[in-house]
Design a protein around this motif. Structure first.
Motif, PDB file in Angstrom:
ATOM      1  N   SER A 255      26.550  43.990  22.612  1.00 57.26           N
ATOM      2  CA  SER A 255      27.230  43.316  21.433  1.00 57.26           C
ATOM      3  C   SER A 255      27.760  41.912  21.689  1.00 57.26           C
ATOM      4  O   SER A 255      28.265  41.274  20.978  1.00 57.26           O
ATOM      5  N   SER A 256      27.425  41.663  23.042  1.00 57.08           N
ATOM      6  CA  SER A 256      27.656  40.136  23.653  1.00 57.08           C
ATOM      7  C   SER A 256      29.396  39.867  23.637  1.00 57.08           C
ATOM      8  O   SER A 256      29.512  38.689  23.744  1.00 57.08           O
ATOM      9  N   SER A 257      29.987  41.160  23.809  1.00 57.34           N
ATOM     10  CA  SER A 257      31.260  41.056  24.119  1.00 57.34           C
ATOM     11  C   SER A 257      31.675  40.709  25.529  1.00 57.34           C
ATOM     12  O   SER A 257      31.682  41.539  26.282  1.00 57.34           O
ATOM     13  N   ARG A 258      31.915  39.445  26.134  1.00 56.41           N
ATOM     14  CA  ARG A 258      32.093  39.231  27.401  1.00 56.41           C
ATOM     15  C   ARG A 258      33.316  39.942  27.939  1.00 56.41           C
ATOM     16  O   ARG A 258      33.289  40.585  29.095  1.00 56.41           O
ATOM     17  N   SER A 259      34.464  39.693  27.368  1.00 60.27           N
ATOM     18  CA  SER A 259      35.523  39.923  27.855  1.00 60.27           C
ATOM     19  C   SER A 259      35.772  41.586  27.839  1.00 60.27           C
ATOM     20  O   SER A 259      36.249  42.080  28.884  1.00 60.27           O
ATOM     21  N   CYS A 260      35.253  42.234  26.815  1.00 58.90           N
ATOM     22  CA  CYS A 260      35.311  43.751  26.663  1.00 58.90           C
ATOM     23  C   CYS A 260      34.215  44.392  27.659  1.00 58.90           C
ATOM     24  O   CYS A 260      34.646  45.559  28.211  1.00 58.90           O
ATOM     25  N   THR A 261      33.184  43.675  28.086  1.00 62.30           N
ATOM     26  CA  THR A 261      32.455  44.327  28.860  1.00 62.30           C
ATOM     27  C   THR A 261      33.256  44.219  30.376  1.00 62.30           C
ATOM     28  O   THR A 261      32.944  45.462  30.909  1.00 62.30           O
ATOM     29  N   VAL A 262      34.202  43.149  30.428  1.00 59.05           N
ATOM     30  CA  VAL A 262      34.928  43.453  31.932  1.00 59.05           C
ATOM     31  C   VAL A 262      35.592  44.405  31.914  1.00 59.05           C
ATOM     32  O   VAL A 262      35.994  45.158  32.862  1.00 59.05           O
ATOM     33  N   VAL A 263      36.438  44.497  30.616  1.00 57.17           N
ATOM     34  CA  VAL A 263      37.558  45.648  30.717  1.00 57.17           C
ATOM     35  C   VAL A 263      37.088  47.011  30.713  1.00 57.17           C
ATOM     36  O   VAL A 263      37.472  47.782  31.286  1.00 57.17           O
ATOM     37  N   VAL A 264      35.989  47.227  29.867  1.00 59.94           N
ATOM     38  CA  VAL A 264      35.179  48.579  29.974  1.00 59.94           C
ATOM     39  C   VAL A 264      34.875  48.929  31.277  1.00 59.94           C
ATOM     40  O   VAL A 264      34.753  50.160  31.772  1.00 59.94           O
ATOM     41  N   GLY A 265      34.320  47.963  31.976  1.00 58.38           N
ATOM     42  CA  GLY A 265      33.797  48.212  33.414  1.00 58.38           C
ATOM     43  C   GLY A 265      34.832  48.541  34.317  1.00 58.38           C
ATOM     44  O   GLY A 265      34.634  49.394  35.177  1.00 58.38           O
ATOM     45  N   LEU A 266      36.051  47.853  34.054  1.00 61.50           N
ATOM     46  CA  LEU A 266      37.079  48.240  34.849  1.00 61.50           C
ATOM     47  C   LEU A 266      37.574  49.701  34.727  1.00 61.50           C
ATOM     48  O   LEU A 266      37.877  50.345  35.663  1.00 61.50           O
ATOM     49  N   LEU A 267      37.471  50.097  33.497  1.00 60.75           N
ATOM     50  CA  LEU A 267      38.085  51.475  33.211  1.00 60.75           C
ATOM     51  C   LEU A 267      36.956  52.472  33.848  1.00 60.75           C
ATOM     52  O   LEU A 267      37.493  53.502  34.606  1.00 60.75           O
ATOM     53  N   LEU A 268      35.747  52.385  33.631  1.00 65.97           N
ATOM     54  CA  LEU A 268      34.721  53.086  34.086  1.00 65.97           C
ATOM     55  C   LEU A 268      34.682  53.143  35.755  1.00 65.97           C
ATOM     56  O   LEU A 268      34.542  54.271  36.464  1.00 65.97           O
ATOM     57  N   ALA A 269      34.931  51.880  36.342  1.00 65.71           N
ATOM     58  CA  ALA A 269      34.930  51.780  37.837  1.00 65.71           C
ATOM     59  C   ALA A 269      36.285  52.557  38.160  1.00 65.71           C
ATOM     60  O   ALA A 269      36.000  53.440  39.277  1.00 65.71           O
ATOM     61  N   GLY A 270      37.359  52.657  37.605  1.00 64.67           N
ATOM     62  CA  GLY A 270      38.414  53.400  37.911  1.00 64.67           C
ATOM     63  C   GLY A 270      38.274  54.838  37.961  1.00 64.67           C
ATOM     64  O   GLY A 270      38.473  55.735  38.672  1.00 64.67           O
ATOM     65  N   ALA A 271      37.680  55.152  36.673  1.00 63.10           N
ATOM     66  CA  ALA A 271      37.254  56.491  36.583  1.00 63.10           C
ATOM     67  C   ALA A 271      36.339  57.116  37.795  1.00 63.10           C
ATOM     68  O   ALA A 271      36.509  58.288  38.151  1.00 63.10           O
ATOM     69  N   LEU A 272      35.467  56.380  37.974  1.00 61.23           N
ATOM     70  CA  LEU A 272      34.503  56.738  39.116  1.00 61.23           C
ATOM     71  C   LEU A 272      35.241  57.005  40.426  1.00 61.23           C
ATOM     72  O   LEU A 272      34.790  57.848  41.259  1.00 61.23           O
ATOM     73  N   VAL A 273      35.971  55.986  40.692  1.00 57.03           N
ATOM     74  CA  VAL A 273      36.847  56.169  42.105  1.00 57.03           C
ATOM     75  C   VAL A 273      37.528  57.549  42.137  1.00 57.03           C
ATOM     76  O   VAL A 273      37.466  58.017  42.943  1.00 57.03           O
ATOM     77  N   HIS A 274      38.199  57.730  40.849  1.00 56.43           N
ATOM     78  CA  HIS A 274      38.916  58.851  40.565  1.00 56.43           C
ATOM     79  C   HIS A 274      38.263  59.998  40.962  1.00 56.43           C
ATOM     80  O   HIS A 274      38.345  61.147  41.546  1.00 56.43           O
TER      81      HIS A 274
END
Length: 477
Positions: A255-274
């Protein structure tokens, strides 16, 4: 015994009100997201009227509720008093207009009026009243879930609807992007913004919508993984849920949303670590090595990132180049960016009327007075801002400290009513993580200006609270 515990121990019965609320909230979610995110004028009108049905269901739920043997106050009074005060503030402002219509150079224009300074005022009372109508419809339609749902399975049903609807939209948007359509609905509807995605006109609104629904997907993934009961992960709903989450994650960079790409990436990275920590803990409890499953999970995650990067490589490269150009221009000029100037001017607007603001839905009209940005080419023009690109600052500018504080309490009071120490499920925590990230994101953008995002936020928040109440009551009993 608390109200939450009583709700959790109540025997299962399917009330007509349950079905009515589930149907109403579900149809409102689907319609709002598919009707251009609710941003088309005709869609906003339908949302407001259908939201009014939610208000009627709210009254029905309040009247038909079972007597509270413990003498506790009804949630509509105990948790929603900030909403009633906010409504009173906005309604009062509608009778104290801050602008008036006048003829300037033969053209009808808005000029500053003479409102009573000690009362809330509204720059444009009609717009404020219409926005308040829609706001109450969305909030109360979501709050109905807290009043009438008595089983966690019912809450998960709404979560499945949210996630499934978002995944279908993500698939639609991905196909549109990959074949290069020039407008919404595969080019059938022209988009006022070139950065559209799926049925959403603005790509950052799609990103915010996807952030919330990704949190819903992750919450469901952890629920079914923890519940078990399947031969292995390949024969469980977890695999299908992971694919759905991947489709949602893919749509954000596309979708070309740079900021949301970062935020969603943080959410998924945290879920992966968990998830990795849980796998390691489980394997250690059974005195088994965790090296192989951990390596497999990390490999699958890297493969998913590679697939997303490959499919979105064109869009990602374009946005990365734009980011580099913006950083280089900023360092060369050594001046404030237009976004920072916008925030500074919005703060000046808020400081002019700090307590009650200029009135709900007044920003686009009042900000022109405070806008200091100019651009000189062969002529001088003034950039127009319909939104502040910062929902927190815009809220202060429109409804002041009092109104913004009441909106904050509308979120904090229901959260504070949950006995969180007794909540064992991670489902509500992931739902709240999505809501918290969106509130942080609102410092950089205006996600709550989109009705679909607003409704999804309210629904996810209420689902988190209700699920937590029922989970705490179940384990306490």
């Amino acid at each position: 015994m608390s109200a939450a515990e009583s709700a959790g121990r109540r025997p299962h019965r399917v009330f007509p009100l349950d079905k009515a609320v589930l149907f109403h909230c579900g149809t409102l979610i689907v319609f709002t997201s598919w009707a251009f995110g609710g941003q088309a004028p005709w869609a906003r009108q339908i949302i407001a009227w259908w939201g009014t049905v939610g208000m009627v269901l709210f009254l029905w739920a309040c009247v038909s509720g079972e007597p509270r043997a413990d003498g506790s106050i009804h949630p509509a009074l105990r948790l929603l008093w900030p909403l009633w005060l906010f409504d009173a503030l906005v309604v009062t402002s509608c009778f104290n207009p801050g602008f008036r219509e006048a003829m300037v150079a033969g053209q009808p224009s808005l000029v500053l009026g003479d409102p009573r300074p000690w009362l809330p005022s509204a720059a444009l009372p009609k717009l404020a009243a219409k926005e308040l109508w829609q706001f109450n419809g969305l909030v109360l339609s979501s709050f109905n879930l807290l009043l009438v749902l008595h089983r966690r399975g019912q809450v998960r049903a709404i979560m499945f609807l949210l996630a499934g609807n978002a995944v279908v939209l993500a698939v639609l948007g991905t196909f549109q992007k990959l074949i290069g359509t020039s407008g919404l609905w595969f080019g059938l509807v022209a988009s006022p913004n070139e950065h559209f995605f799926a049925t959403f006109i603005y790509h950052n609104h799609w990103g915010a919508f996807t952030l919330l629904n990704t949190a819903v997907c992750v919450a469901l993934l952890f629920h079914y993984h923890r519940r078990g009961g399947h031969r292995d992960i390949w024969h469980s709903p977890v695999l299908l849920g992971a694919v759905a989450t991947l489709l949602l994650a893919l749509s954000v960079p596309l979708s070309s949303s740079r900021s949301c790409t970062v935020v969603v990436g943080l959410l998924l990275a945290g879920a992966l670590v968990h998830f990795l920590l849980r796998v390691v803990r489980h394997r250690r409890q059974h005195y088994e090595s965790s090296a192989l499953p951990v390596a497999g999970i990390i490999f699958c995650a890297l493969l998913a990132v590679a697939v997303i990067g490959y499919l979105g490589r064109g869009v990602i490269a374009q946005r990365a180049q734009l980011t580099a150009e913006q950083v280089s221009r900023l360092s060369a000029e050594g001046t404030l960016t237009s976004r920072l100037v916008l925030y500074r001017d919005t703060w000046r607007m808020a400081a002019q009327k700090p307590w009650f603001g200029w009135g709900l839905e007044s920003y686009a009209h009042v900000f022109r007075i405070f806008n200091t940005q100019r651009a000189t080419e062969s002529w001088v023009w003034i950039p127009f801002y319909a939104e502040a690109h910062n929902d927190w600052l815009q809220s202060l500018a429109e409804v002041g400290i009092v109104g913004t504080g009441l909106l904050a309490l509308l979120v904090l009071l229901p959260l504070g009513a949950v006995p969180w120490r007794r909540v064992q499920s991670v489902v509500p925590r992931y739902l709240l993580a999505g809501c918290a990230l969106l509130l942080l994101y609102a410092w950089l953008e205006f996600p709550f200006a989109n009705p679909a995002v607003m409704l999804t936020f309210c629904t996810v928040l209420v689902c988190a609270i209700r699920y937590a109440q029922l989970d705490a009551a179940r384990h306490h009993g």
